[in-house]
Scaffold this active site. Sequence first.
Site, short mmCIF file in Angstrom:
data_model
loop_
_atom_site.label_atom_id
_atom_site.label_comp_id
_atom_site.label_asym_id
_atom_site.label_seq_id
_atom_site.Cartn_x
_atom_site.Cartn_y
_atom_site.Cartn_z
N HIS A 140 0.86 -1.18 0.00
CA HIS A 140 0.00 0.00 0.00
C HIS A 140 0.89 1.23 0.00
CE1 HIS A 140 -1.39 3.30 2.71
NE2 HIS A 140 -2.36 3.32 1.84
N HIS B 23 -7.60 -4.14 18.23
CA HIS B 23 -8.46 -5.23 18.69
C HIS B 23 -7.82 -6.60 18.51
CE1 HIS B 23 -9.26 -4.78 14.40
NE2 HIS B 23 -9.79 -5.97 14.37
N ARG C 258 -16.22 8.94 -3.72
CA ARG C 258 -16.73 7.87 -4.58
C ARG C 258 -16.44 6.51 -3.94
NH1 ARG C 258 -14.79 4.94 -9.22
NH2 ARG C 258 -16.47 4.51 -10.69
#
Length: 302
Positions: A108, A177, A262
Amino acid sequence: MGDVNLNAVKDYLTGLQQTICVALAREDGAKLFEEDVWHREQGGGGSSCVLTDGNIFESAGINFSHVHGEKLPGSATAHRPELAGRSFQAMGVSLVIHPENPYIPTSHANVRFFVAEKAGEEPVWWFGGGYDLTPYYPFEEDVIHWHQAASNACKPFGDNVYSQYKKWCDEYFYLKHRNEPRGIGGLFFDDLNEWGFDKCFAFMQSIGNSYLSAYLPIVQKRKNIEYGERERDFQLYRRGRYVEFNLVFDRGTLFGLQSGGRTESILMSMPPLVKWRYNWQPEAGTPEAELYEKYLIHRDWL
């Protein structure tokens, strides 16, 4: 806007999107990116370039957006309350690459610019971005290479820049978490304006330009490794963590959805296939366990 050169930033970002699309499509060898130009009703638009079911990349999305509006969403003003009542422009390139081979990591990256204005007051602006790597069956030399590329991109801007933004990345891409990091990290920076526009812009370009040299050598080394159902199953399981982070914690996703962005472009970061499994734990001594024990930890890779 004083010394802020919005057009220069936009030209760089659209060029970066094109450069990365060309390089990854060439590496894939089977598919090209399909471009989807879109417009945002509230102001602005962008271009989403997507490659699916390629020879190497199962799903690859490289998005450019430039949106503007009269009012900021709650995700932005909660983080920076002084921005309330200002109009804004936000632009950036964001990409997520999901290879099919589990021995190639997911990657990423994003680089972005934001400016908020109000009549009679100085504009508030900053740069942000970075990149991180999410391996399934890691190789230590690949992780070192990734972090070395990040360090090299930061080096001209100060001796402590890499370590500062590496630490921020470790802290940001963390699933609270699950009590585990999303991957092996990289760089994360935000709210960058203290160096002045020109130097901050140069830094963003250095990060954006270094992405291909960080990622492509890893793809090229690992793309021909054979794998079976076991490796693929584990990859799909670990992709679930990626989805959890993006939907629960990611600032960019929350900003995009809350600002009326979008949806297709915002959620193109999602993997095409993913699995969840109740309370699964890897067996001791397996390559799957090694990911957790050796790599999903905060560590100085250099």
